[in-house]
Structure formats: structure tokens, C-alpha cells
Motif scaffolding. Sequence first.
Motif, PDB file in Angstrom:
ATOM      1  N   GLU A 130       0.859  -1.201   0.000  1.00 26.70           N
ATOM      2  CA  GLU A 130       0.000   0.000   0.000  1.00 26.70           C
ATOM      3  C   GLU A 130       0.883   1.236   0.000  1.00 26.70           C
ATOM      4  OE1 GLU A 130      -3.043   0.768   2.903  1.00 26.70           O
ATOM      5  OE2 GLU A 130      -3.906  -1.219   2.641  1.00 26.70           O
ATOM      6  N   VAL A 155       3.612  -0.452   4.193  1.00 25.34           N
ATOM      7  CA  VAL A 155       2.231  -0.779   4.563  1.00 25.34           C
ATOM      8  C   VAL A 155       1.784  -1.910   3.649  1.00 25.34           C
ATOM      9  CG1 VAL A 155      -0.130   0.030   4.870  1.00 25.34           C
ATOM     10  CG2 VAL A 155       1.769   1.623   5.217  1.00 25.34           C
ATOM     11  N   TYR A 191      -1.390   6.678  10.052  1.00 24.22           N
ATOM     12  CA  TYR A 191      -2.078   5.906   9.006  1.00 24.22           C
ATOM     13  C   TYR A 191      -3.551   6.284   8.944  1.00 24.22           C
ATOM     14  CZ  TYR A 191      -3.930   1.959   6.381  1.00 24.22           C
ATOM     15  OH  TYR A 191      -4.585   1.193   5.449  1.00 24.22           O
ATOM     16  N   GLU A 193      -4.935   9.071   9.841  1.00 25.13           N
ATOM     17  CA  GLU A 193      -5.075  10.429   9.305  1.00 25.13           C
ATOM     18  C   GLU A 193      -4.909  10.428   7.778  1.00 25.13           C
ATOM     19  OE1 GLU A 193      -5.579  13.312  10.928  1.00 25.13           O
ATOM     20  OE2 GLU A 193      -4.961  14.845   9.481  1.00 25.13           O
ATOM     21  N   ALA A 194      -3.980   9.621   7.298  1.00 22.36           N
ATOM     22  CA  ALA A 194      -3.669   9.640   5.862  1.00 22.36           C
ATOM     23  C   ALA A 194      -4.674   8.874   5.020  1.00 22.36           C
ATOM     24  CB  ALA A 194      -2.269   9.083   5.627  1.00 22.36           C
ATOM     25  N   THR A 195      -5.331   7.893   5.608  1.00 17.61           N
ATOM     26  CA  THR A 195      -6.228   7.052   4.807  1.00 17.61           C
ATOM     27  C   THR A 195      -7.694   7.159   5.215  1.00 17.61           C
ATOM     28  OG1 THR A 195      -6.035   5.171   6.309  1.00 17.61           O
ATOM     29  CG2 THR A 195      -4.398   5.311   4.544  1.00 17.61           C
ATOM     30  N   GLU A 197      -8.855   5.387   7.440  1.00 20.32           N
ATOM     31  CA  GLU A 197      -9.209   4.033   7.877  1.00 20.32           C
ATOM     32  C   GLU A 197      -8.327   3.603   9.046  1.00 20.32           C
ATOM     33  OE1 GLU A 197      -8.854   1.609   4.407  1.00 20.32           O
ATOM     34  OE2 GLU A 197     -10.268   2.863   3.303  1.00 20.32           O
TER      35      GLU A 197
ATOM     36  N   ARG B  83      -8.990  13.460  -2.534  1.00 17.36           N
ATOM     37  CA  ARG B  83      -8.861  12.927  -1.168  1.00 17.36           C
ATOM     38  C   ARG B  83      -7.496  13.278  -0.584  1.00 17.36           C
ATOM     39  NH1 ARG B  83      -9.970   6.789  -0.895  1.00 17.36           N
ATOM     40  NH2 ARG B  83     -10.033   7.184   1.338  1.00 17.36           N
ATOM     41  N   MET B 113       0.400   1.312  -9.263  1.00 15.14           N
ATOM     42  CA  MET B 113       0.733   1.334  -7.833  1.00 15.14           C
ATOM     43  C   MET B 113      -0.482   1.110  -6.933  1.00 15.14           C
ATOM     44  SD  MET B 113       3.386   4.577  -7.825  1.00 15.14           S
ATOM     45  CE  MET B 113       4.038   4.435  -6.167  1.00 15.14           C
ATOM     46  N   PHE B 114      -1.622   1.665  -7.335  1.00 13.32           N
ATOM     47  CA  PHE B 114      -2.768   1.661  -6.420  1.00 13.32           C
ATOM     48  C   PHE B 114      -4.046   1.067  -7.016  1.00 13.32           C
ATOM     49  CE2 PHE B 114      -0.132   5.493  -5.744  1.00 13.32           C
ATOM     50  CZ  PHE B 114       0.455   5.108  -4.559  1.00 13.32           C
ATOM     51  N   ASN B 123      -5.758   8.527  -1.571  1.00 12.77           N
ATOM     52  CA  ASN B 123      -5.735   9.136  -0.237  1.00 12.77           C
ATOM     53  C   ASN B 123      -4.334   9.721   0.010  1.00 12.77           C
ATOM     54  OD1 ASN B 123      -4.001   7.087   0.743  1.00 12.77           O
ATOM     55  ND2 ASN B 123      -5.754   5.774   1.246  1.00 12.77           N
ATOM     56  N   ARG B 124      -4.136  10.299   1.177  1.00 10.89           N
ATOM     57  CA  ARG B 124      -2.871  10.991   1.452  1.00 10.89           C
ATOM     58  C   ARG B 124      -1.669  10.041   1.429  1.00 10.89           C
ATOM     59  NH1 ARG B 124      -4.329  15.431   6.122  1.00 10.89           N
ATOM     60  NH2 ARG B 124      -5.925  16.485   4.921  1.00 10.89           N
ATOM     61  N   LEU B 125      -1.893   8.855   1.913  1.00 12.21           N
ATOM     62  CA  LEU B 125      -0.808   7.867   1.929  1.00 12.21           C
ATOM     63  C   LEU B 125      -0.396   7.526   0.498  1.00 12.21           C
ATOM     64  CD1 LEU B 125       0.476   6.153   4.330  1.00 12.21           C
ATOM     65  CD2 LEU B 125      -0.873   4.281   3.429  1.00 12.21           C
ATOM     66  N   GLN B 126      -1.404   7.279  -0.334  1.00 11.05           N
ATOM     67  CA  GLN B 126      -1.126   6.910  -1.722  1.00 11.05           C
ATOM     68  C   GLN B 126      -0.533   8.087  -2.495  1.00 11.05           C
ATOM     69  OE1 GLN B 126      -5.192   5.730  -2.401  1.00 11.05           O
ATOM     70  NE2 GLN B 126      -4.674   3.550  -2.373  1.00 11.05           N
ATOM     71  N   THR B 157       2.713  14.268   3.752  1.00 10.50           N
ATOM     72  CA  THR B 157       1.404  14.021   3.160  1.00 10.50           C
ATOM     73  C   THR B 157       0.413  15.138   3.406  1.00 10.50           C
ATOM     74  OG1 THR B 157       0.548  12.923   5.094  1.00 10.50           O
ATOM     75  CG2 THR B 157       1.679  11.563   3.481  1.00 10.50           C
TER      76      THR B 157
END
Lengths: 269, 158
Positions: A130, A155, A191, A193-195, A197, B83, B113-114, B123-126, B157
Amino acid sequence: MIALAEAQKESVGDILEEPVSASRINLFHSCRLKFYYRYVLKLIKPVNSALHVGKAVHYGLQEWSNRRWLGKPSGVEDIRESFLTHWKTSLDENPVEFLEGEEEAQRDKAWALVDMYLRETPIPMEEKPEAVEVSVEADLSEHGLPTLRGVIDLVRPGGVILDYKTAAASPNEDQVLHRNETQLTAYGLLYREATGEKESGFELHHLVKTKAPKLVVTRHKPVTDKQKSKLFRSIESYLGGVEREDWIPSPGLQCAACEFFNECRGGVL
Amino acid sequence: MALTITATVSKKVGKPNYGSEGFTLTVQSEVSNMDQVREESHRLYLLLNESVTQELEGSTDTPSKTGEWPKLVPATPTSRVWRASDKQRDLILKIIDENGVDRGDVESLSLEMFSTSNLQELNRLQASGLIDELLQRYGKKSTRGTTPSGRFNGRTTR
């Protein structure tokens, strides 16, 4: 060197405005004087061979994850080639003073750990991450706290947060969570906050530098409200200490490996 | 310096007996630089156009029996809203713009990648992962590293 560092000294006000990370919090609570040398005086120490090995191992694992993620060749030989190139370029950028013949031995030791991991990892080759080595921030202002920041190693699908550890000896599984609780709690909140979830759990992959390297994987549950509260109290304590300029040292076993031992003994405060 | 965009969409539709009904909706939004104007304008237009059309077609929610209007529902990822954070969105668009990168290539990378080519869904992580890879391919020297100073490099992020 100390005079140079004094010229770059950072004000406490600036530090209080900077984002906090698990490593800063942990360092402050383990030895406030060490925190002072590193983050206030900003004393810079040359990279030692152990740190270089740790970074090289980390790079090898990161390269493996990135290659799988992007569908690039990620066999052992592909990773070895990248690892050796990186070993050389990173030494060019940040020289390490090795003893006669030590560099080759350390390089082989580092590769042996990566090689062992590639053979024994529980992560399937075809699994897409991820996220890999991702920096994340969480705004904690609603709790009256500064921004929390961190870099998550990997992740796995489904929200499993993974961190790599290199260790000289096998970890005591009963103590692993206790010793890494601040970091894992911070990563869990980052995590979320960023997703948007909740993380499904944590994995710590310990690469143990024994004669025959081995892998120990410990698994941990998602962050609880109690752990979250503990982290916030820990950040509050950190902020209070920095504000008071409380740089009292904590002498102990950890001093043997501390890069600021001489400054501490000499009373540079 | 923030730039203010004022967007207005106005429509008039015919009604029986030579009547007509019109509706004008105006909103203001702020962006931090010129690079974002086109993207934000497009987003506002779609939002306003959809809202005005729905109003005139009578398809929007009306007051319930209790006389209360339904609560506003935040935009979903399927709309033009990203997002990722504003900073991340701006950086992705900036890398695309400044390097003359084909947006389709970036969407393909995102798909690889996603498993989604819709950049707004990231999302922010991605988004952070995508930015890392874009910088690696098209931008500055990689921010990937393992030293504390190299890891953040002023980009996160948020």
C-alpha cells in the motif's frame, strides 16, 4: 566542532513549533541531554560503521518493496546489484572510517541480512504494498498538540503497518511492544489520518545479526484508546520539558554506545 | 498570496404557459497559486452546474415533513474533490505541468501502484507514494532515503 555547532544552535521556540516524531519523543525521554546535543546544539557526528550497515540493509529492503510495487525485476541478483551500487554511492556521500579490511566485512554482513530476509520473508513476492517508505503527518491541534510526523517503512495490503528493525540479538518478544509502543502508536495515528481508515495491525520484522542471520517477526494489534492517550501524555511531557529547557542527562547502560559520550563527560551544556 | 476565484452558473428553463424559471448560483473559492486556477475552476463549474440543474429539474431534496432540510453531505471521492491534501494535489499537478508529463502516464502509474487511475481517489498515503515516484522519475533527486534529514525533505502528506 562544538563552536561551529553553537553557531547553528536552534532556539527552543523553533523546536516547539516543529512537528514531533516518535524518534524525537523517545530520544527526549531516554536522555534529555542527548536530545539537546542532537536537536538544539545540532552536533553532527560522522556516520559509524554500524549505522552505515543499518542504513544499507534498510535500503535493500526498501528497494525490494519498491521494485515489487512497480513491477520491476525483484530477484535476489537484482537487489544485490542495487545494494552494492548504493553501498558505494552512500559512502562517497557520507564517508565512514573503516579499519583495514573492515568495509568488505561489513558490506558482506549487511548483504547477508538482506539475502536472508529475501529468502525467509513471509511477504509473498507478488504482493503489492500500500505504501513504501512513506512520510505522513497528522494534525493534532485539536488536542492542543503539535503536528505528528513519521516515516512508515512499509504498509501491506489491508492496512498492516510494518517496520524493519536490525538487532544484534533476538528480541525479547514480551518486551517488543513495550519498547516500540510510542512508534507504533504514532504510526497507527498517522495511518488513520492519511487514509481515513483504521490500521489492521502491526508487524515488526527483526533482522538479527547473529552469526547465521535470522528473521523474527512479531505481530501487534491496532492502537487502543489507552495507547493513544499515553502517546499524547508523552508528547505533552516532551513539550513541557523542552519549554523548561530541561536537559538533564540520564546516565545508564546506553551511554556506552552514545555518540555524545565525550561531550557529556566534558559537561558541554 | 491567495487568489480568489468567483464562479457563477446561471440557467433558465421554459415552463408551461410561456413561463420560465431561472436559477443563478455563485460561490467563491481560494487557491494559493495560478497553477491551481484551471483545476479549481473546473471543479467549481461541475459542482455549480450539477447543483443548478438539479434545482431546476426539481431533483434535489426538499424540506421533509418536519420542515427540516436534509443535512449537507460532504463530497464523495467520485466528485472532483481530491482525497489527498491540497499541498499534495498542487505538487502532483505542478510536477505534471512543469515537466510536460502526459497526465495519462501519471494515471497509468497510479493504476500500477494503487489499482486506480483516478488521481482524485488517492488518499494521502497513496498520494505521498505517487509523489515520491514522480519526483524519482521526473523531478528532483529522490526524497527516498533513510537518514532523518533525507526522509522528509520538506514534503509530507499534508
